[in-house]
Write an enzyme that holds these catalytic residues in place. Structure first.
Site, PDB file in Angstrom:
ATOM      1  N   ASP A  31       0.953  -1.022  -0.085  1.00  0.00           N
ATOM      2  CA  ASP A  31      -0.122   0.015  -0.016  1.00  0.00           C
ATOM      3  C   ASP A  31       0.818   1.256  -0.030  1.00  0.00           C
ATOM      4  O   ASP A  31       0.634   2.332  -0.442  1.00  0.00           O
ATOM      5  CB  ASP A  31      -0.947  -0.011   1.205  1.00  0.00           C
ATOM      6  CG  ASP A  31      -1.880  -1.042   1.180  1.00  0.00           C
ATOM      7  OD1 ASP A  31      -1.970  -1.892   0.439  1.00  0.00           O
ATOM      8  OD2 ASP A  31      -2.725  -1.186   2.091  1.00  0.00           O
ATOM      9  N   GLU A 110     -26.460 -17.042 -12.775  1.00  0.00           N
ATOM     10  CA  GLU A 110     -25.438 -16.096 -12.216  1.00  0.00           C
ATOM     11  C   GLU A 110     -26.194 -15.930 -10.890  1.00  0.00           C
ATOM     12  O   GLU A 110     -27.460 -16.069 -10.624  1.00  0.00           O
ATOM     13  CB  GLU A 110     -25.783 -14.817 -12.874  1.00  0.00           C
ATOM     14  CG  GLU A 110     -24.930 -15.085 -14.532  1.00  0.00           C
ATOM     15  CD  GLU A 110     -25.264 -13.664 -15.211  1.00  0.00           C
ATOM     16  OE1 GLU A 110     -25.526 -12.787 -14.675  1.00  0.00           O
ATOM     17  OE2 GLU A 110     -25.417 -14.184 -16.511  1.00  0.00           O
ATOM     18  N   LYS A 112     -27.668 -13.453  -8.249  1.00  0.00           N
ATOM     19  CA  LYS A 112     -28.447 -12.109  -8.179  1.00  0.00           C
ATOM     20  C   LYS A 112     -28.064 -11.186  -7.109  1.00  0.00           C
ATOM     21  O   LYS A 112     -28.291 -11.412  -5.946  1.00  0.00           O
ATOM     22  CB  LYS A 112     -30.048 -12.268  -8.227  1.00  0.00           C
ATOM     23  CG  LYS A 112     -30.694 -11.033  -8.383  1.00  0.00           C
ATOM     24  CD  LYS A 112     -32.251 -11.447  -8.622  1.00  0.00           C
ATOM     25  CE  LYS A 112     -33.076 -10.219  -8.909  1.00  0.00           C
ATOM     26  NZ  LYS A 112     -33.304  -9.061  -8.003  1.00  0.00           N
ATOM     27  N   ASP A 114     -27.540  -8.051  -4.647  1.00  0.00           N
ATOM     28  CA  ASP A 114     -28.529  -7.287  -3.954  1.00  0.00           C
ATOM     29  C   ASP A 114     -28.161  -5.959  -3.808  1.00  0.00           C
ATOM     30  O   ASP A 114     -27.281  -5.449  -2.909  1.00  0.00           O
ATOM     31  CB  ASP A 114     -29.057  -7.838  -2.762  1.00  0.00           C
ATOM     32  CG  ASP A 114     -30.410  -7.391  -2.540  1.00  0.00           C
ATOM     33  OD1 ASP A 114     -30.868  -6.659  -3.226  1.00  0.00           O
ATOM     34  OD2 ASP A 114     -30.830  -7.557  -1.362  1.00  0.00           O
ATOM     35  N   TYR A 221     -22.539  -7.794 -15.141  1.00  0.00           N
ATOM     36  CA  TYR A 221     -23.316  -9.075 -15.617  1.00  0.00           C
ATOM     37  C   TYR A 221     -23.915  -8.827 -17.286  1.00  0.00           C
ATOM     38  O   TYR A 221     -24.390  -9.827 -17.647  1.00  0.00           O
ATOM     39  CB  TYR A 221     -24.300  -9.607 -14.854  1.00  0.00           C
ATOM     40  CG  TYR A 221     -25.584  -8.326 -14.308  1.00  0.00           C
ATOM     41  CD1 TYR A 221     -26.131  -7.939 -15.145  1.00  0.00           C
ATOM     42  CD2 TYR A 221     -25.350  -7.828 -13.150  1.00  0.00           C
ATOM     43  CE1 TYR A 221     -27.279  -7.125 -14.962  1.00  0.00           C
ATOM     44  CE2 TYR A 221     -26.484  -7.043 -12.589  1.00  0.00           C
ATOM     45  CZ  TYR A 221     -27.269  -6.561 -13.595  1.00  0.00           C
ATOM     46  OH  TYR A 221     -28.204  -5.398 -13.234  1.00  0.00           O
ATOM     47  N   LYS A 308     -36.042 -16.303  -6.594  1.00  0.00           N
ATOM     48  CA  LYS A 308     -35.834 -15.778  -5.444  1.00  0.00           C
ATOM     49  C   LYS A 308     -35.505 -16.777  -4.223  1.00  0.00           C
ATOM     50  O   LYS A 308     -36.228 -17.548  -4.086  1.00  0.00           O
ATOM     51  CB  LYS A 308     -37.035 -14.656  -4.956  1.00  0.00           C
ATOM     52  CG  LYS A 308     -37.062 -13.760  -5.957  1.00  0.00           C
ATOM     53  CD  LYS A 308     -36.303 -12.329  -5.343  1.00  0.00           C
ATOM     54  CE  LYS A 308     -36.329 -11.381  -6.133  1.00  0.00           C
ATOM     55  NZ  LYS A 308     -36.822  -9.881  -5.964  1.00  0.00           N
ATOM     56  N   CYS A 402     -35.364   3.946  33.491  1.00  0.00           N
ATOM     57  CA  CYS A 402     -34.093   3.318  33.185  1.00  0.00           C
ATOM     58  C   CYS A 402     -33.356   2.155  33.759  1.00  0.00           C
ATOM     59  O   CYS A 402     -33.390   2.318  35.124  1.00  0.00           O
ATOM     60  CB  CYS A 402     -32.938   4.527  33.128  1.00  0.00           C
ATOM     61  SG  CYS A 402     -31.332   3.925  32.712  1.00  0.00           S
ATOM     62  N   CYS A 405     -30.642   3.222  35.862  1.00  0.00           N
ATOM     63  CA  CYS A 405     -30.315   4.231  36.898  1.00  0.00           C
ATOM     64  C   CYS A 405     -31.824   4.584  37.355  1.00  0.00           C
ATOM     65  O   CYS A 405     -31.974   5.551  38.096  1.00  0.00           O
ATOM     66  CB  CYS A 405     -29.684   5.569  36.335  1.00  0.00           C
ATOM     67  SG  CYS A 405     -30.415   6.514  35.242  1.00  0.00           S
ATOM     68  N   CYS A 420     -33.126   7.727  28.090  1.00  0.00           N
ATOM     69  CA  CYS A 420     -32.813   8.112  29.748  1.00  0.00           C
ATOM     70  C   CYS A 420     -32.259   9.514  29.815  1.00  0.00           C
ATOM     71  O   CYS A 420     -31.321  10.003  29.171  1.00  0.00           O
ATOM     72  CB  CYS A 420     -31.937   7.306  30.328  1.00  0.00           C
ATOM     73  SG  CYS A 420     -31.328   7.661  31.971  1.00  0.00           S
ATOM     74  N   CYS A 426     -26.343   8.656  34.731  1.00  0.00           N
ATOM     75  CA  CYS A 426     -26.448   7.306  34.263  1.00  0.00           C
ATOM     76  C   CYS A 426     -25.306   6.694  33.832  1.00  0.00           C
ATOM     77  O   CYS A 426     -24.482   6.754  32.836  1.00  0.00           O
ATOM     78  CB  CYS A 426     -27.553   7.441  33.252  1.00  0.00           C
ATOM     79  SG  CYS A 426     -28.128   5.855  32.386  1.00  0.00           S
TER      80      CYS A 426
HETATM   81  P1  AMP Z   1     -36.057  -6.906  -9.872  1.00  0.00           P
HETATM   82  O1  AMP Z   1     -35.549  -5.590  -9.516  1.00  0.00           O
HETATM   83  O2  AMP Z   1     -36.253  -7.618  -8.707  1.00  0.00           O
HETATM   84  O3  AMP Z   1     -36.843  -6.858 -10.895  1.00  0.00           O
HETATM   85  O4  AMP Z   1     -34.759  -7.518 -10.462  1.00  0.00           O
HETATM   86  C1  AMP Z   1     -34.123  -6.851 -11.412  1.00  0.00           C
HETATM   87  C2  AMP Z   1     -32.722  -6.430 -11.258  1.00  0.00           C
HETATM   88  O5  AMP Z   1     -31.911  -7.505 -10.644  1.00  0.00           O
HETATM   89  C3  AMP Z   1     -31.919  -5.750 -12.195  1.00  0.00           C
HETATM   90  O6  AMP Z   1     -32.340  -4.617 -12.426  1.00  0.00           O
HETATM   91  C4  AMP Z   1     -30.576  -5.924 -11.622  1.00  0.00           C
HETATM   92  O7  AMP Z   1     -30.362  -4.598 -11.103  1.00  0.00           O
HETATM   93  C5  AMP Z   1     -30.473  -7.060 -10.623  1.00  0.00           C
HETATM   94  N1  AMP Z   1     -29.423  -8.011 -10.767  1.00  0.00           N
HETATM   95  C6  AMP Z   1     -28.647  -8.394  -9.929  1.00  0.00           C
HETATM   96  N2  AMP Z   1     -27.840  -9.624 -10.069  1.00  0.00           N
HETATM   97  C7  AMP Z   1     -28.133  -9.610 -11.699  1.00  0.00           C
HETATM   98  C8  AMP Z   1     -27.559 -10.485 -12.605  1.00  0.00           C
HETATM   99  N3  AMP Z   1     -26.812 -11.145 -12.335  1.00  0.00           N
HETATM  100  N4  AMP Z   1     -28.021 -10.380 -13.995  1.00  0.00           N
HETATM  101  C9  AMP Z   1     -29.340  -9.433 -14.097  1.00  0.00           C
HETATM  102  N5  AMP Z   1     -29.779  -8.594 -13.144  1.00  0.00           N
HETATM  103  C10 AMP Z   1     -29.210  -9.031 -11.883  1.00  0.00           C
HETATM  104 ZN    ZN Z   2     -30.174   6.195  33.140  1.00  0.00          ZN
END
Ligand code: AMP
Ligand code: ZN
Length: 664
Positions: A31, A110, A112, A114, A221, A308, A402, A405, A420, A426
């Protein structure tokens, strides 16, 4: 090698190291070496603004401020995905698509991810734009913020197409999320609820240097564009990887729905080992020709399907509700559960948030409850299993006193949390405040830890952070696990904290909502603690980025006689309660009330120096010209569109010399 070549070589090198470190997770230099190279490049770029490159690795740290994000229409719509939840759903989908295309169908599976979806546009191998999904048709231009994300390549490698879009998800991995929340709690702020919302919120921050501080990651993706010479989804993932993008390696090419289900079954369990949140699997028809034949419905592609994961849920018994008192006095009810295995870890406790939540769930000690680990890190109680409720269970009465205290609790209008009010007496509040004061980002007192603080308080040696400065070695030695040497270190550590700069002292005071950034802003603006103490709410709100909540909290803090006494004592001990003379010597308020836009290339000072001069002399900097702009400091090569706008709004242009004269 001439300067331009040197600059380009450094940029290239740093890009490669950045890629090794963030994308491949395999650094080849330390680094320290990296920072040194970056520094050399920064200095060269400052001296030679003529070689400016909007995609230089030095721009990762951010700094540009966006007030309103521009709306951009997506070249290709960003669709949603259809959802499936079972084997039947998937076999139904397969039947539907088999009717529409001929031949063998392969699938890419793939994960998904989040987070927040993003569309990146590259031209000639350089990132030109990053736009959020928005409503799918149009989104927000968040390029300056996205550029600060280390896994987003600013320049590509290898054999990439001249122009294309690539889509992915911006996520906040667990580790960074937890760390961020620890820091928020340290500042007396509410922790963020889940990584997904925090990731999407991060893209819309106005100050990109704030985004840069967040440990975001970008997982790609999907590639979009014309004549890319790619024939399958799976191939496109490999290509993207070759060009320098971070494409997770879990994806798999399979030939049947049975294999898809195997992939799902495996990842339903193992996703908990991944560094980031996933909420399912996305199955895509692999052949792009077949994808085209299948096309889209009004909402989603026919060639893809999301599966899902069920948020893992278990049931267990609520044994007890306990109440925690935080440093600011806030009360958090905690569910103590019969230990149960959930998503690979044993869960014993879950947060119940506040009194409203308890009432909403109608949860009672002895109840069987459903616990879930969804997007949140801390498990959540979803509901009570009322069928299992015994007649004898008593409704939960929220505590009125509390637990530490016995002071009567209060709840402010519009706030969910009880607190509190016994600020002074406290124990967890007293200990928590001192622990915060000594913590690493505050006074960073070496030789003193949180447990020792608790011990010192229990032994009656200290009651507040000012008392620390009265501690004698002889008083400390008799304590448990203390020796002569450690007592000496402790006292020396406290002494050393008198050198900590004002802005960190201000943070250390533990004023609610005054985190590190706010403390810096206040210190810079007011310069002396007394100026902050006497500032009214209205004055505080007028300081950039200080909202009403912060202003109220600050005035409330200094309205307290006790706090004023504490501050006076700190002053007497020699703690820094004003900006140092050295720092101040370079500051004036000559430019008070004036807003500057800096544009072009300068001779005597660099752009950054110029900006620093403006700020040190009390002026404000804006990145775009508006009717609020007082002056434009115009250097060489000022952009024609800026020039036009300046003319239209009749904003005076001044040269570098004229500016320097102003602050002489
Ligand atoms: P939804 O929002 O539940 O309709 O799911 C669609 C969203 O899933 C897309 O807009 C992407 O942002 C997300 N997503 C996450 N991983 C993937 C993936 N591997 N391929 C396609 N979409 C994905
Ligand atoms: Zn307290």
């Amino acid at each position: 090698m001439n300067t331009e070549q040197h600059i380009n070589q450094l940029r290239e090198e740093l890009r490669q190291h950045n890629y090794n470190y963030y994308v491949l997770d395999a650094a080849v230099i330390s680094d320290y070496e990296f920072d040194m190279k970056l520094k050399v490049l920064q200095e060269l770029e400052e001296k030679h603004p003529e070689f400016y490159d909007s995609n230089s690795p030095t721009l990762r740290v951010g700094g540009e401020v966006t007030k309103n994000f521009e709306t951009v229409v997506h070249e290709e719509r960003m669709y949603s995905l259809d959802n499936s939840y079972s084997r039947e759903d998937l076999t139904d989908w397969e039947k539907r698509i088999r009717k529409l295309v001929d031949g063998e169908i392969k699938y890419t599976c793939e994960l998904k991810y989040d987070g927040a979806s993003i569309n990146l546009t590259y031209e000639e191998g350089a990132l030109v734009r990053a736009v959020t999904r928005g409503d799918g048709i149009q989104g927000d231009n968040v390029t300056t913020n996205v550029k600060t994300i280390n896994t987003v390549p600013l320049k590509l490698k290898g054999d990439f197409p001249a122009k294309f879009d690539i889509r992915g998800e911006i996520v906040l991995p667990h580790e960074g999320f937890i760390k961020m929340n620890e820091e928020r709690v340290a500042a007396g702020e509410e922790p963020y609820a889940n990584p997904r919302n925090t990731a999407s919120g991060s893209l819309k921050l106005q100050d990109s240097s704030e985004t840069a501080k967040r440990p975001l990651d970008c997982l790609l993706y999907s590639i979009k564009g014309n004549k890319l010479g790619i024939t399958t989804q799976y191939e496109s993932l490999g290509k993207a990887r070759d060009w320098g993008f971070k494409v997770p390696s879990e994806s798999k090419l399979v030939s049947s729905i049975d294999e898809v289900l195997e992939f799902i079954t495996y990842w339903d369990v193992h996703r908990h080992d991944l560094p980031y949140e996933t909420d399912g699997v996305v199955i895509k028809v692999n052949d792009l020709q077949q994808q085209e034949e299948l096309g889209y419905t009004a909402k989603a592609p026919r060639w893809a399907m999301a599966y899902k994961f069920k948020a893992e849920q278990v049931s267990t018994v609520l044994q007890e509700i306990t109440y925690q008192v935080g440093r600011t006095g806030a009360i958090t009810p905690v569910a103590n559960l019969e230990p149960v295995l959930l998503a690979g870890t044993t869960v014993k406790r879950a947060s119940l948030h506040n009194a409203d939540q308890i009432e909403k769930l109608d949860i009672r000690v002895g109840d069987t409850v459903f616990v879930e680990k969804g997007g949140e890190i801390i498990p959540k109680i979803i509901a009570v299993d009322f069928q299992k409720r015994a007649q004898s269970l008593q409704p939960t009465l929220y505590i009125t006193e509390c637990p530490e205290c016995q002071t009567t609790l209060k709840r402010k209008e519009g706030e969910a949390q009880h607190y509190c009010p016994n600020y002074k007496g406290c124990p967890p509040q007293i200990i928590g405040r001192i622990q915060h004061y000594i913590s690493r980002k505050a006074m960073d007192i070496e030789g003193l830890g949180g447990e020792t603080v608790a011990l010192l308080v229990k032994e009656g040696l200290i009651m507040n952070y000012a008392d620390l400065y009265e501690l004698k070695k002889e008083q400390v030695i008799p304590l448990e696990r203390m020796a002569e040497k450690s007592a000496e270190n402790l006292v020396a550590g406290i002494e050393k904290s008198k050198k900590i700069p004002f802005e960190r002292v201000l943070f250390a005071l533990g004023i609610r909502y005054v985190g590190e950034t706010v403390a810096k802003k206040l210190a810079k603006h007011y310069k002396f603690i007394d100026a902050i103490i006497t500032a009214s709410e209205e004055e505080l709100v007028n300081v950039d980025e200080i909202g009403i909540k912060i202003a109220q909290s600050v005035t409330e803090f200094f309205a307290s006689e006790e706090n004023k006494i504490l501050i006076d004592r700190l002053k007497q001990y020699g703690v820094q309660l004003e900006v140092s003379a050295e720092k101040l010597a370079n500051q004036t308020d000559t430019l008070q009330g004036q807003t500057f836009v800096v544009s072009g290339v300068f001779e005597k000072v660099s752009r950054n120096e110029l900006k620093k001069l403006i700020e040190d002399n009390g002026g404000k900097i804006s990145s775009s010209i508006s009717s609020k702009t007082s002056f434009i400091v115009a250097g060489d090569k000022m952009g024609p569109s800026k020039l036009e706008k300046a003319k239209a709004l009749e904003i005076p242009l001044i040269s570098e010399d004229e500016f320097l004269d102003k602050i002489k």
